[in-house]
Scaffold this motif. Structure first.
Motif, PDB file in Angstrom:
ATOM      1  N   LYS A 259      -1.147  -3.148  28.525  1.00  8.08           N
ATOM      2  CA  LYS A 259      -2.392  -2.557  29.012  1.00  8.08           C
ATOM      3  C   LYS A 259      -3.565  -3.132  28.225  1.00  8.08           C
ATOM      4  O   LYS A 259      -3.529  -3.145  26.995  1.00  8.08           O
ATOM      5  N   SER A 261      -6.297  -1.974  27.484  1.00  8.54           N
ATOM      6  CA  SER A 261      -6.999  -1.040  26.598  1.00  8.54           C
ATOM      7  C   SER A 261      -6.374  -1.021  25.209  1.00  8.54           C
ATOM      8  O   SER A 261      -7.000  -0.595  24.244  1.00  8.54           O
ATOM      9  N   HIS A 264      -8.440  -3.064  22.460  1.00  5.46           N
ATOM     10  CA  HIS A 264      -9.822  -2.746  22.127  1.00  5.46           C
ATOM     11  C   HIS A 264     -10.110  -3.203  20.701  1.00  5.46           C
ATOM     12  O   HIS A 264      -9.292  -3.020  19.801  1.00  5.46           O
ATOM     13  N   ASP A 395     -13.906  -1.984  33.846  1.00  4.03           N
ATOM     14  CA  ASP A 395     -13.400  -0.612  33.924  1.00  4.03           C
ATOM     15  C   ASP A 395     -13.834   0.166  32.703  1.00  4.03           C
ATOM     16  O   ASP A 395     -14.368  -0.376  31.737  1.00  4.03           O
ATOM     17  N   SER A 396     -13.577   1.424  32.750  1.00  3.67           N
ATOM     18  CA  SER A 396     -14.137   2.319  31.717  1.00  3.67           C
ATOM     19  C   SER A 396     -13.549   2.044  30.342  1.00  3.67           C
ATOM     20  O   SER A 396     -14.174   2.330  29.332  1.00  3.67           O
ATOM     21  N   THR A 397     -12.336   1.464  30.311  1.00  8.69           N
ATOM     22  CA  THR A 397     -11.726   1.260  28.991  1.00  8.69           C
ATOM     23  C   THR A 397     -12.288   0.032  28.276  1.00  8.69           C
ATOM     24  O   THR A 397     -12.058  -0.154  27.093  1.00  8.69           O
ATOM     25  N   HIS A 418     -12.532  -7.461  28.739  1.00  9.72           N
ATOM     26  CA  HIS A 418     -11.795  -7.024  27.553  1.00  9.72           C
ATOM     27  C   HIS A 418     -11.743  -8.070  26.451  1.00  9.72           C
ATOM     28  O   HIS A 418     -11.580  -7.736  25.289  1.00  9.72           O
TER      29      HIS A 418
END
Lengths: 1142, 311
Positions: A259, A261, A264, A395-397, A418
């Motif tokens: 994923k 996220s 991060h 996206d929000s992440t 990302h």
């Protein structure tokens, strides 16, 4: 005779020892062949285009009109457009190569897909691998959890530049993504290097399997952008194509397996406990973030989406691939396109995509415009502060730009939102990129610069770009820097790569310490290591030394004082912290008491090395790097112009003394009263008065007992039997007299009047200032402050008088002649050049030193007769006035390197070198010069230099060099440059810069060895002499005036050089700065038997054949004459008969 | 065949050296002391020159060859090179000064004068007489010499001098300075006392002023002649140097010509008629085309030189 014809045809293959002599030697016997060659050469020269009338004036079609108009408005001329097209053709892949690649990729894909399965084992268990293949990974720390087994890949796809069509020559690389099947991996593998290790194992498995195949050439490991976590497998095709391209095999996780996220930048993916092996009390929330580690894994997930994204963009913009190719060439010439943290082709494509997406460029633009706009964007945007993102609606992440900025120095976010694609880039690298872009934009708009050449064709290696360069040699020492600065979490983030961990810290430290002294700090990008599959991954310390480049601000760099904040200000502590014990409280003249650091440095050459002191001090203090690890390449070449005084000095101080003394003399001349005409101008006309004399004249105190006395004037003369007295350079000064009707209009009468002025000036100077004077018909020697000035009175109408003559019909005709030209040169052009260059020195403090290095080299290589002092100065001036693509040299060394590069790379045949002194030439002047040059190329000097005062004839290079000599100069310069750069950048080479100053002597026919006793300038020799002679100089203070007339300008070597007597038969070469060898080269043309003519029998023998008498040079007698004429000076004459081939 | 001949002639002149024939290169070094002709024969080569050998010192190995002939020129009627008494000498080495040559040739008879020049040719003493300090420096090279003997019989003697008895330049009685000694001597001789220099300048300028005055006088006389006499007659002469009323210099001629051209140009109208306008446009396109072709040609040249390979 040796057949060297082939070498002559291809200068690139010539080695320096095979010199010009061959072109000359072969001339007589191969007259026919060389003629045909000449004809071939002539083809290469531009002729004015002749179009027939009907061609020129036929009605234009609309299309043609458009094309012509576009060429006129878009580019400065259609030339640039065509040049770019040609360049693109050079770097594009040929169809044949593409087919080769495609078929090889097919084979590889087929092979890889047939990789056999293997049983499941623990990750740390390597027993399933044969010993012939190693895992491309540094296993630190050793233990990892997880299971691994080999399995055929889920898919094999082409990624990167090749499928996109932006792949360019040379070093073609094709990227192949091999997807690791999902069952080998585990979603939690992201943590603690488990996934990277599995990936390395998978590559090792592939390598083991592929190694047995005969369809693969060689197998090697490397890693992507120097990141040890991302190994790649390099494959080359078998057989002779093996070097033509490489396939890079990347192992990737299945799409969407992890994923995004998880990656991060604020999150942690490596646990301190695991990394250090120690139990810590830190909870998971307190773990330090590992942004670099995360982005290295995230990068593996995204190549396919990136390719899709770029393909979509490029399908809309027709010139996309060409634009990227140009940008890649531009980057490569600046060494920015490979290594860790580089701005590679992928980023270049992404940048163009960004510009297209944000409508900064339109889809219909040409490659030229794409390049221009992207450079403009780079120059004006600072990605270290305002990052950019390609993500349209993340996206929000996805992290925000600010979050990226917190952990990365440069931010350029990919389409997914990302990944920061510039994660490894240091701020310094980006600043360098920005600097390069803005420099490029500056000269691109300048119509007087050959934009194409500077932009895309000139390589900019660090040693030739940066004013000072230093290297960190033992990189292992950086470990202790990390320790000292407590960089554990960063080290963890970089998976133990202490070099990349410490680098940003060192850079910011240096930036802070050097502050205003430098305008740019750059560093080399560590190259991607490559090693064979049979050996272990190399350790970090095996990396080549890190190089740093400094671009100095000339006005501040050499300042010895670092003035800090006042003692009581809060910043004082910070200052003291930075400089440590070197910081002291000092009281200044303005009454302020501040913190300050005072560096050592008396002479200019010591002061130039203040940055070195700073760097050494800071690195030792803050980074635990001892001085021994530091290799500072800033002034290594300067040694050859060292004056040998007590304080090491490269002569700037001496030059200044000379100029000051001259200024004083000039003032006194102006004030003289009692001259029948007034003085209108006093001008210096000597290199010493523009700071470019290789060894500036030194004030000398003479020992009178060493000399004889002349009877009538009691002047000093050399004594027979003693060593030749010290050489005193007469410093030429031109003194223009007011015009008046009383000046006669006759050449001889003018000369006598001038002499009368010399006598009168001498009398007055003696009377008012007690200077010793020696008036001569052509000049007046004045000794002052231990120096000798040679004043020449000039009358501005004299050249005109020399040109006038009355022809038979009584008509007054004006004809140019050499005598008038020579006089104008001496009294008008040289003084003007001197004053102009004197001004340039004020602007660029290292100008003089560069000139002197350049001239020292020319002299040492025996070229000073062909490339005169003035020519050499002009060449150096052009480096300062038109530095594109560089900035004006900021240190003598870099200037010298660029001088060699200019000599070796300038296309003298097709281009004039325009030296725009004082910025007097306009754009139209440039075109005019160029057109004139093209129109009459053949009749112009081989080396053509135009200046504002003289645009069409190139008077400075009229007498030389000849084609052959220029060719040799070019060759020797190229060789010297190569050798020198290698030596300066590589500490393993022999460290002796004088190598480039020792001429190859095996090319010459006769060597005349001189008796060092009679060579007055012996101390200036490249290799300092072992014996010294007393030359009548005493130590002690120099008297300002009075005394006897010294021996001026008496140099047996220059008196001897047999150019006058034997100039028709041979060429003579000698180093004017203390050379003890005169090299002689026979002129082959003189050795063709010639019919007996009363005007051509000098030094010749007659041979009679029937009724015909032919003459041949009387070599034996000539060699004896060499001895006889130079009695006392000549040690021996070495005739290398074995070389002779007439 | 030619090669054979060459070898023969080498034996004849006993010369050492290097011979070149088309295609074949021969490089032979012969012992210089090899002398076939012991006879006291003079050596005469085609062109009527007699070859004399010359050595710097009696123990020197190598020798230069002087080529001598009686001075015979059709055009010259100069008094200081009388035809019957003047010997024309080629290839005099640089270390032989007038005095040395005088000494060398006095063995053939009393030498009246020696003149050394860089190139053969008539003697032109142009311009006024000047002191040695004002004359251009002499070239250090091989010279040609004109030696005037007192008796014409000396000519014959010189021409019949045997070839294998070389003249010797530097002997114990008459040492010749070369090298460092000579340079020091030259340097010393270049000094002149300022007063003496001033004297030279003054005397030259005096002479110059005198010549100027004479010239002015002459012109004045000419002008007087052009004036009317008592009866109103003007005597019209061609003038000594063809004095003309028109401007006297080339530059002035050019100026008047240019002025006329400019005047003509000013009267022309530009872009006035339609056809003129059309022509200008046509010229512009032609210009662009020409530039395009030129650029294309340059590119082609550069391409053949592989100037587009970026690395």
């Amino acid at each position: 005779m040796k057949n060297k014809q082939t070498a002559a045809e291809d200068p690139a293959e010539m080695i320096p020892t095979e010199s010009h002599e061959e072109e000359e030697n072969e001339a007589p016997v191969k007259a026919k062949r060389s003629k045909s060659e000449d004809a071939g050469g002539e083809e290469m020269v531009c002729h004015p285009v002749k179009l027939s009338r009907s061609d020129l004036y036929r009605p234009p079609t609309a299309e043609e009109l458009n094309q012509l108009k576009e060429a006129e408005s878009l580019f400065h001329c259609s030339l640039l457009k065509m040049q770019m097209e040609e360049l693109l053709r050079e770097v594009a892949l040929s169809e044949r190569r593409k087919q080769q690649i495609d078929s090889f990729i097919q084979t590889v894909t087929k092979l890889i897909q047939a990789v056999p399965d293997s049983p499941e084992v623990e990750v740390s268990d390597l027993s399933w691998l044969s010993s012939a293949v190693k895992v491309p990974f540094l296993l630190v720390p050793k233990t990892t959890k997880g299971k691994f087994h080999m399995a055929p890949p889920a898919s094999v796809d082409l990624i990167g530049s090749y499928p996109l069509g932006t792949c360019t020559k040379p070093r073609i690389r094709v990227d192949l993504a091999v997807t690791i099947p999902a069952d080998v991996l585990h979603p939690k593998d992201v943590v603690n290097q488990r996934y990277p290790r599995k990936r390395a194992l998978y590559l090792a498995g592939l390598a083991q399997y592929l190694a047995s195949s005969s369809e693969i050439g060689t197998l090697r490991y490397s890693c992507l952008h120097g990141n040890r976590l991302r190994p790649v497998l390099l494959l080359t095709p078998p057989g002779k194509d093996s070097s033509s391209f490489t396939v890079h095999v990347h192992a990737c996780p299945p799409p969407g397996f992890f994923k995004p996220s998880r990656f991060h930048p604020q999150k942690n993916n490596i646990r301190t406990e695991w990394y250090t092996g120690l139990q810590t009390s830190q909870s998971e929330g307190n773990e330090p973030p590992t942004p670099h580690y995360s982005s290295s894994i995230l990068g593996d997930l995204l190549p396919r989406p990136h390719l899709q994204f770029l393909s979509a963009v490029s399908s809309q913009c027709s010139a996309f691939a060409d634009g990227v190719a140009l940008l890649k060439v531009w980057l490569r010439q600046r060494e920015l396109n490979q290594g860790t943290g580089c701005f590679n082709g992928f980023l270049a494509s992404m940048l163009l995509a960004y510009l297209l997406n944000t409508r900064r460029i339109s889809n219909s633009m040409t490659a030229y415009q794409l390049l221009r706009n992207s450079l403009n964007f780079l120059a004006s945007t600072d990605l270290t502060v305002n990052g950019i993102s390609l993500a349209k609606d993340p996206d929000s992440t996805a992290p925000s730009l600010a979050e990226f900025h917190n952990v990365f120095q440069v931010v350029f976010v990919d389409p997914s939102g990302h990944l920061n694609m510039c994660a490894d880039m240091t701020a310094c690298t980006y600043k360098q990129l920005q600097h390069e872009a803005s420099v490029s934009m500056q000269f691109w708009d300048n119509p007087t610069v050959d934009g194409f050449h500077s932009l895309l064709m000139t390589p900019k290696p660090m040693i030739r770009t940066s004013d000072h360069v230093f290297q960190l040699c033992e990189l292992v020492k950086l470990q202790s820097s990390c320790k000292k600065q407590d960089l554990l979490s960063e080290l963890m983030d970089h998976s133990g790569n202490y070099i990349h961990t410490a680098l940003p810290f060192i850079l910011s430290l240096l930036q802070q310490g050097l502050g205003q002294r430098i305008s740019l700090l750059t560093h080399s990008l560590s190259p991607d290591p490559e090693w064979s599959v049979e050996s272990e991954a190399p350790k970090h310390k095996t990396q080549p030394p890190l190089s740093f480049g400094l671009l100095l601000r000339p006005e501040l760099a050499a300042c010895v004082l670092e003035r800090g904040p006042p003692a009581d200000s809060p910043k004082a502590a910070e200052f003291r912290q930075l400089w440590g014990s070197r910081s002291e409280l000092r009281r200044f003249q303005d009454g302020a008491i501040t913190e300050a650091v005072l560096w050592d440095g008396e002479s200019m050459c010591q002061k130039r090395l203040v940055p070195r002191q700073i760097i050494t001090h800071l690195l030792e203090l803050h980074a635990n790097i001892p001085e021994s690890c530091l290799r500072y390449v800033g002034a290594m070449v300067d040694d050859v112009i060292n004056t040998g005084s007590e304080v090491p000095s490269t002569g700037e101080e001496d030059s200044l003394l000379v100029v000051q003394s001259y200024d004083d003399l000039s003032r006194k001349l102006w004030r003289l009263e009692g001259l029948p005409l007034s003085i209108t101008a006093v001008q210096g006309a000597h290199p010493a008065l523009r700071y470019t004399q290789v060894f500036p004249p030194l004030p000398l105190k003479l020992d009178y007992s060493f000399f004889d006395r002349e009877k009538t004037t009691r002047s000093l003369v050399p004594k027979e039997g003693k060593p030749c007295p010290v050489y005193i350079t007469p410093i030429t000064v031109i003194c223009h007299m007011e015009g008046s009707g009383k000046w006669p209009h006759d050449r001889f009468a003018i000369r006598h009047i001038r002499t009368a002025f010399h006598i009168r000036l001498g009398e007055l100077l003696k009377k008012h200032h007690n200077y010793t004077c020696k008036p001569c018909p052509n000049h007046l020697d004045v000794s002052k402050d231990g120096l000798v000035f040679r004043i020449q009175v000039a009358y501005h109408r004299e050249p005109q008088v020399l040109r006038e003559s009355v022809n038979a019909e009584g008509l007054l005709v004006v004809r140019d002649n050499e005598e008038a030209q020579a006089l104008e040169m001496d009294t008008i052009h040289k003084p003007l050049l001197t004053s102009t260059l004197h001004g340039l020195q004020q602007e660029h403090p290292c100008f003089g030193a560069v000139c002197r290095l350049a001239k020292r080299w020319l002299g040492a290589q025996l070229f000073s007769e062909d490339i005169t002092e003035d020519t050499a100065d002009l060449l150096v001036v052009s480096l300062f006035l038109q530095p594109a693509p560089f900035t004006p040299p900021g240190s003598p060394q870099v200037g010298f390197l660029r001088f060699l590069h200019l000599l070796s790379s300038f296309d003298w045949r097709n281009n004039p070198l325009v030296v725009n002194l004082n910025n007097q030439l306009s754009v139209t002047d440039y075109t005019e010069i160029k057109n004139d040059f093209m129109a009459s190329r053949e009749s112009l000097p081989v080396m053509f230099i135009a200046t504002p005062k003289e645009k069409t004839l190139s008077m400075w290079t009229k007498k030389g060099p000849s084609v052959q000599m220029l060719q040799r100069v070019v060759m020797v310069a190229a060789e010297s440059l190569k050798l020198l750069e290698l030596q300066l950048m590589d500490s393993d080479q022999i460290q002796d810069v004088r190598v480039v100053m020792r001429p190859p002597l095996d090319a010459y026919d006769v060597l005349i060895h001189l008796n060092p006793k009679q060579v007055p300038l012996l101390v200036q020799a490249v290799d300092p002499p072992t014996v010294t002679f007393s030359r009548g100089v005493m130590a002690g203070n120099v008297a300002q005036c009075g005394g006897a007339v010294p021996v001026v300008g008496y140099n047996p070597v220059s008196l001897y050089l047999g150019r006058e007597a034997f100039g028709d038969l041979a060429l003579f070469f000698c180093d004017p700065h203390g050379g003890t060898v005169i090299a002689v080269l026979w002129k082959p043309k003189a050795f063709i038997p010639m019919p007996f003519k009363t005007s051509q029998v000098s030094a010749r023998n007659v041979a009679v054949t029937g009724e015909e008498a032919k003459t041949i040079p009387n070599v034996e007698a000539i060699l004896e004459d060499f001895q006889v004429i130079g009695k006392g000076l000549i040690k021996s004459v070495e005739a290398r008969t074995e070389k002779w081939s007439f | 065949m030619r090669l054979h001949l060459l070898f023969k002639e080498r034996a004849f002149t006993a010369y050492l050296g290097f011979t070149c024939t088309s295609g074949v290169k021969v490089h032979t070094k012969m012992a210089p002391s090899k002398k076939k002709h012991a006879s006291n024969q003079p050596c005469v080569i085609p062109g009527g020159f007699t070859v004399l050998s010359l050595r710097f010192r009696s123990d020197s190995v190598a020798q230069h060859k002087l080529y001598v002939k009686e001075h015979k020129v059709r055009a010259e009627k100069s008094s200081h090179r009388p035809m019957d008494r003047t010997l024309f000498v080629l290839n005099i080495p640089p270390y032989c000064t007038e005095a040395v040559v005088n000494e060398l040739f006095s063995q053939f008879g009393c030498v009246q004068s020696v003149e050394l020049r860089d190139h053969p040719g008539s003697s032109q003493e142009s311009g006024p007489k000047m002191s040695k300090f004002f004359r251009p420096a002499k070239k250090q090279g091989f010279k040609v010499g004109y030696i005037v003997f007192q008796n014409s019989s000396s000519l014959a003697e010189a021409k019949s001098h045997p070839h294998d008895a070389p003249l010797v330049v530097c002997t114990e009685q008459h040492p010749v300075r070369t090298g460092a000694q000579k340079w020091i001597q030259q340097y010393t001789e270049s000094f002149i006392h300022p007063d003496k220099l001033q004297q030279i300048v003054d005397s030259f300028m005096e002479g110059y002023d005198k010549r100027k005055e004479e010239e002015a006088d002459r012109q004045k006389k000419e002008a007087e002649q052009l004036q009317e006499d008592e009866e109103g007659w003007v005597k019209v002469t061609r003038g000594s140097k063809g004095t003309k009323a028109r401007p006297h210099s080339e530059a002035a001629n050019k100026r008047t010509l240019q002025k006329e051209i400019r005047k003509k140009k000013r009267k022309e109208l530009m872009n006035f008629y339609t056809w003129q306008h059309r022509n200008t446009q046509k010229e512009h396109i032609a210009e662009l085309r020409k530039k395009f072709e030129e650029d294309k040609q340059r590119i082609a040249i550069l391409r053949t030189q592989r100037k587009f390979k970026p690395y």
